[in-house]
Write an enzyme that holds these catalytic residues in place. Structure first.
Site, PDB file in Angstrom:
ATOM      1  N   LYS A 115       5.539   8.389  15.786  1.00 23.63           N
ATOM      2  CA  LYS A 115       5.036   7.305  14.945  1.00 23.63           C
ATOM      3  C   LYS A 115       5.177   5.950  15.652  1.00 23.63           C
ATOM      4  CE  LYS A 115       3.359   5.369  11.263  1.00 23.63           C
ATOM      5  NZ  LYS A 115       4.054   5.311   9.971  1.00 23.63           N
ATOM      6  N   ALA A 142       0.817  -1.209   0.000  1.00 17.74           N
ATOM      7  CA  ALA A 142       0.000   0.000   0.000  1.00 17.74           C
ATOM      8  C   ALA A 142       0.855   1.266   0.000  1.00 17.74           C
ATOM      9  CB  ALA A 142      -0.936  -0.017   1.201  1.00 17.74           C
TER      10      ALA A 142
END
Length: 347
Positions: free
Chosen positions: A219, A25
């Protein structure tokens, strides 16, 4: 929603040879965005995705339109040649496996930009301290990646792209994107500026951080508190960060992870409340680990979870809630694999 295949005008005098290793992706989103902007993109792919991209290019459904972008795709780096910039977009646990394939794409001046989840193998490279130069055993056993990939050619990156494959060579990514780049030694260099400028010109927002490990911790924490729990619960990001059954668990993990980031000197841009608000606002997005679990693919537990616990042990920081959640996901993954043979997968 409009559908377009035309590419904007491109200034060839500033072009870079851009390689993207991994056609999942994130890799397809990046490759399609850059190719649509007129950059020359060389995509390392395999299986059904390789065939689809060679035949039809990449289809990327964005918020404002759907684009079809042709790229140069091959299964072996020898067919793609040496690159100026090579983005590594595989799953973290696949990095060692693709080293032979990417070797012909890496020259002495190639900038290597890993767009991977979790704690990166390069975390202790380029900065001083008692742990300087150490390998992260959870993601790089015995330092294999450190030996194969010159740290001086690596540019640290933090990727905020929510994307999901809908079919081989087809991706949906409708939320805003952001890439944060930084040198491992916290200097600012012309190569860093040039790559950021190229990404911004292509319509993929990028900014330079003078301390790349600060946004990296944001993150790491976001991945840690969302991915494993999503596998256990089946919940989307919106549900994880708003449902009254799940949010208390998320808060406990956030507190553990924030304490660990502070022990490593991270200067966080967001507090827990802001992280929760932003994540809930992402909508009904499935995490990458939940997508992998649904498809029977290997999970990125080593980079997203085990490596964080490894860092915690090095600082003697307890993380009991995180440890229990990861143990449950490991057990679920082990039993699922025992019941069903693993699938082959394009990355």
């Amino acid at each position: 929603m409009k559908n377009t295949t035309a590419t904007p005008q491109h200034d060839s005098t500033t072009s870079l040879r851009i390689g993207v290793a991994g056609a999942g992706a994130i890799g397809c989103t990046l490759a399609a965005t850059l190719a649509h902007a007129g950059e020359t993109v060389h995509l390392l792919a395999r299986g059904a995705t390789l065939q689809a991209v060679q035949n039809r290019g990449i289809q990327l459904a964005r918020a404002e339109d759907t684009i079809h972008a042709p790229v140069h795709a091959a299964a072996d780096g020898r067919e793609l040649g040496e690159q100026d910039v090579l983005f590594l977009c595989t799953k973290a646990h696949d990095l060692a496996q693709i080293l032979p394939a990417i070797k012909p794409m890496v020259g002495p001046h190639t900038c290597i930009v890993p767009l991977i989840n979790g704690v990166p193998w390069w975390y202790f490279q380029g900065v001083p301290g008692r742990l300087a130069g150490r390998a992260i055993e959870s993601v790089d056993p015995e330092g294999a990646l450190l030996r194969a990939i010159p740290s001086e050619q690596v540019i640290g990156a933090v990727v905020f792209i929510a994307a999901e494959r809908s079919a081989p060579g087809a991706v949906v990514s409708r939320n805003p994107m952001l890439l944060i780049l930084g040198e491992l030694d916290h200097t600012e260099t012309p190569r860093l500026q040039r790559i950021a400028a190229m990404l911004n010109a292509a319509g993929l927002p990028a900014r330079i951080s003078p301390r790349i490990r600060d946004p990296l911790w944001t993150k790491i924490i976001a991945n840690l508190v969302s991915n494993p729990l999503s596998v256990l619960s089946g919940a989307t990001l919106e549900a994880l960060f708003s449902d009254p059954c799940l949010l208390p668990i998320v808060r406990k993990q956030l507190n553990e992870a924030m304490a660990l980031s502070a022990a490593y000197g991270a200067r966080m841009e967001f507090d827990p409340a802001a992280i929760i608000e932003q994540a809930a606002g992402m909508g009904p997005i499935r995490t990458s680990m939940l997508q992998d679990a649904t498809l029977g693919h290997p999970l990125e537990l080593a980079a997203i979870g085990d490596a964080v616990l490894e860092l915690a042990r090095l600082q003697e920081i307890p993380m009991p809630v995180t440890q229990d959640i990861l143990a449950l996901v490991h057990y679920r993954d082990k039993t699922a694999r025992a019941a069903q043979p693993p699938h082959g997968a394009d990355k």
